[in-house]
Design a protein around this motif. Sequence first.
Motif, PDB file in Angstrom:
ATOM      1  N   ASN A 198       0.654  -1.312   0.094  1.00 54.95           N
ATOM      2  CA  ASN A 198      -0.011   0.207  -0.259  1.00 54.95           C
ATOM      3  C   ASN A 198       0.655   1.048   0.139  1.00 54.95           C
ATOM      4  N   ASP A 199       2.178   1.193  -0.727  1.00 58.04           N
ATOM      5  CA  ASP A 199       2.808   2.408  -0.551  1.00 58.04           C
ATOM      6  C   ASP A 199       2.708   3.875  -1.326  1.00 58.04           C
ATOM      7  N   GLY A 200       1.244   4.026  -1.936  1.00 58.13           N
ATOM      8  CA  GLY A 200       1.165   4.261  -3.155  1.00 58.13           C
ATOM      9  C   GLY A 200       1.433   4.783  -4.352  1.00 58.13           C
ATOM     10  N   GLY A 201       2.390   3.644  -4.776  1.00 55.30           N
ATOM     11  CA  GLY A 201       3.315   3.719  -6.309  1.00 55.30           C
ATOM     12  C   GLY A 201       3.670   2.780  -6.371  1.00 55.30           C
ATOM     13  N   TRP A 202       5.101   2.246  -6.797  1.00 54.31           N
ATOM     14  CA  TRP A 202       5.636   1.128  -7.486  1.00 54.31           C
ATOM     15  C   TRP A 202       4.685  -0.274  -6.895  1.00 54.31           C
ATOM     16  N   SER A 203       5.031  -0.698  -5.864  1.00 49.57           N
ATOM     17  CA  SER A 203       4.718  -1.308  -5.510  1.00 49.57           C
ATOM     18  C   SER A 203       2.974  -1.929  -5.319  1.00 49.57           C
ATOM     19  N   GLN A 204       2.299  -1.162  -5.147  1.00 52.38           N
ATOM     20  CA  GLN A 204       1.584  -0.914  -5.116  1.00 52.38           C
ATOM     21  C   GLN A 204       0.894  -1.249  -6.481  1.00 52.38           C
ATOM     22  N   ALA A 205       1.192  -0.703  -7.597  1.00 54.29           N
ATOM     23  CA  ALA A 205       0.228  -0.653  -8.965  1.00 54.29           C
ATOM     24  C   ALA A 205       1.047  -2.540  -9.100  1.00 54.29           C
ATOM     25  N   PHE A 206       1.500  -3.095  -8.586  1.00 56.91           N
ATOM     26  CA  PHE A 206       1.675  -4.463  -8.514  1.00 56.91           C
ATOM     27  C   PHE A 206       0.580  -5.212  -8.110  1.00 56.91           C
ATOM     28  N   GLU A 207       0.498  -4.540  -6.561  1.00 53.27           N
ATOM     29  CA  GLU A 207      -0.175  -5.205  -5.397  1.00 53.27           C
ATOM     30  C   GLU A 207      -2.313  -4.936  -6.603  1.00 53.27           C
ATOM     31  N   GLU A 208      -2.131  -3.566  -7.219  1.00 54.44           N
ATOM     32  CA  GLU A 208      -3.414  -3.512  -7.921  1.00 54.44           C
ATOM     33  C   GLU A 208      -3.600  -4.330  -9.286  1.00 54.44           C
TER      34      GLU A 208
END
Length: 360
Positions: free
Chosen positions: A43-53
């Motif tokens: 839930n970092d709002g950026g790079w990692s969350q893009a993969f989670e989404e």
Amino acid sequence: MSKVRICALVALAIGAATPTVAQEVFKVEGAPKVAIVLFGPKNDGGWSQAFEEARPSLEKVMGATIPVVDKVPEDAASITPPVERFIQRGHNVIIGTAFGYSDTFKKLSEKHPKVAFLNASGITNGPNLESFYGRTYQSQYLCGMVAGAVSKSGKLGFVAANPLPVVNWTINAYELGAKKMNPNATVTVVFTGAWNNPVKERAAAAALIDQGADVIGQHVDTPTPQIVAQERGVYGTGHHRDLSEFAPKATQCSSIWTWAKFLGPELEAIKAGNWKPQPYGAFPGIKEGGTDVACCGSAVSAEAKEKIMAARQAIIDGDPIFAGPLKDRDGKERLAAGAKIDDAGLWKMDWFVEGVVAQQ
């Protein structure tokens, strides 16, 4: 990403420009089961969350839940245990998400030759290992068009991490896009020296606005520049994800990752038993699903949006962003009339186009 890492990435990309290794089909042993290892918080709002989404879409492709472990640092001692646990539990397709996973993923892929490995922003590849990254200059060009369209002064600001090729091409494309809408547009860049430092990003964005910038672009990992833009009553364009979530009045466009569009077909190929890992890694653009735009905000006119979407389609159809004649800001010709930059040239981009003012 350090300068050493970028140099390694450049060397890999130069090899990719003239591939000599044939693609070979790789098949996993048994039914494919996917697991994801995230570098940052999901839930970092950026790079990692893009993969989670992207994960729910990938779960539909696979017809199964895809487990994920997050906050895994870029060192072998941290990476190896969760990957080995996944493999022990029967997962034979491992997706990583960090440059710093490169060497460890290479070793793990050699240790587990029947397991498929994919790694975002990595630089290692093999018979069962494929690294991948996106052509962010395409989406940043479109966000630059947005910036040029909504700016009243033509003075644009850009908060960036480091003057390295993967950043320089976004800045250059941003300026070229802005010029498409306003021939007099300029982009002033402040480098923070860090990918994720909200304090420095806030200071940089505020300084650019104080100097007259009425649109703030970015290539850093937090939404701070967009938040500052909204606080100061100017517009902005985001990076990684749709940052209008954090600054709905300011953010008029975002360069976003569309990993489900790229990874979905990769997983389909693995399921079908005909996956061919790219010998030098994959470099998808808007057409293939590496990157795209979330566009456009309420400040963008219908006429401007039509032009921006037409440019997006032209990119999908093969129009290059960097084409000659093109000079750098010192007046040196970088591309002759009719010439196009190749991938090796992109990964070596240490120069800025006319109209870019870079500040440390």
